[in-house]
Design an enzyme around this catalytic site. Sequence first.
Site, PDB file in Angstrom:
ATOM      1  CB  SER A 190      -0.934  -0.013   1.210  1.00  0.00           C
ATOM      2  OG  SER A 190      -1.977   0.907   0.991  1.00  0.00           O
ATOM      3  CD  GLU A 191      -1.236   3.931  -2.939  1.00  0.00           C
ATOM      4  OE1 GLU A 191      -1.179   2.690  -2.827  1.00  0.00           O
ATOM      5  OE2 GLU A 191      -2.220   4.535  -3.401  1.00  0.00           O
ATOM      6  CG  ASN A 192      -0.523   3.904   3.502  1.00  0.00           C
ATOM      7  OD1 ASN A 192      -0.680   2.960   2.716  1.00  0.00           O
ATOM      8  ND2 ASN A 192      -0.843   3.822   4.761  1.00  0.00           N
ATOM      9  CB  SER A 247       6.042   3.914  -0.544  1.00  0.00           C
ATOM     10  OG  SER A 247       4.927   3.117  -0.815  1.00  0.00           O
TER      11      SER A 247
END
Lengths: 230, 215
Positions: free
Chosen positions: B54-56, B96
């Site tokens: 998840s890009e966070n 990320s």
Amino acid sequence: MKNKVYPGPSEALFDLTDGITLMSGGFGLCGIPENSIDEIAKRGIRNIHAISNNIGNSGRGLAILLKNRQITRATCSYVGGNPDLEQQMLAGEVDVALVPQGTFSERIRAAGMGIRGFYTPTGYGTLVAEGKEVKEFDRPCILEMPLHADFAIIKAERGDTFGNLWFKETARNFSPLMAMAAKITIAEVEELVPLGGIRPEDVHLPGIFVQRIYQGSNYRNDIEIPVYAD
Amino acid sequence: MSEPGGRPIGWTREQMADEIIALIPDGASLNLGIGMPTLIAERMDPAKAVVIHSENGVLGVKGRPKRGEASPTLINAGKETISVQAGASFFDSALSFGMIRGGHIDFCVLGGMEVDVQGNLANWMIPGKKVTGMGGAMDLVNGARQIIIMQSHFSRSGECKLLAQCKLPLTGKAVVDRVITELGMFVPTGKTFRIEKLAPGVSRDDLGIPLELLE
């Protein structure tokens, strides 16, 4: 090592003035510098250019400053779930620059790392590419420039008196990058520890990027969208 | 199966998620967009050993926490609470997106507003009506190795979302590898949509796509 500890937010944010460019860490409400935001709201600093992924959400975080009309420019990647920003953007009250999230983080990183510009495929062929130099590599890429700030306000789970920081879970997000990109970075922490309180190999952000640190208090740590297995 | 009005129902969202899961090889890395795609994390068989990004700033998303075990600092890019598996890692946003842009993520599943035969995608704004921002979508479509769009076949006003040419502002140019809707699975080829699979009871005539755009 230099002791950078301030008694609290009012002392640590003493020189924030109208018209500053301000980075604020956090993804949605996760990892936001709650005490520093409250202090800026209390002081009524105006005409802020806010650089933050979401500029708050649902009336919380930086949306407190939006509600007070303290923010006039915003650079962010996502405005969904932030009615205050969407409304003020459509009414022309806040000048919003939307930046793809990976470009946003890399522009901030570039500012802190001395990179003068970089080419990325992100945004090619879209509105984001308008007016930007295009260069052909294995495929077309656009030139993006660093994003600097006067101040960064960030929050970490743990920090020592020199400003070495340790972040919990996904609360790290943009905060270490913003600390590198701003002239002055003010960190608030859930737990202030003495030097050596964080093992050197566990330091997520070396204290050289932090100018001031204080022990925060009364954290709300809101969960924005609770979803459970049961 | 069809609704009283005659329009076929096709797959449920869960069945759409399972169709996508079947495309993902064991051990692959996968990023999931906000909304419908998050169903995939909940339905993924752990035996496939797929690692969800998840890009966070998390690699190793498992699913949802139990009530009372949720952490305010453990969320996905949709800002929803998640849990992680053993072997998970956390990192900052630049790393990320470096994972994404650097081609280290094998698959990305995103929602869509419009997709066209050239593989163009629009999913971040409707001029004059709605602006959510692009979030990480523009980076994902240009970085992840394969892009799958999971969306409803028709808009709320009843228009087909698979088009000859996108009308809305683009998220990415020639980036989509596959589109899955409740009616079927489609591959943009440049001039047409190649039908890979149709949901049970669905025929070409149900798709609302001009026949010359289908193969």
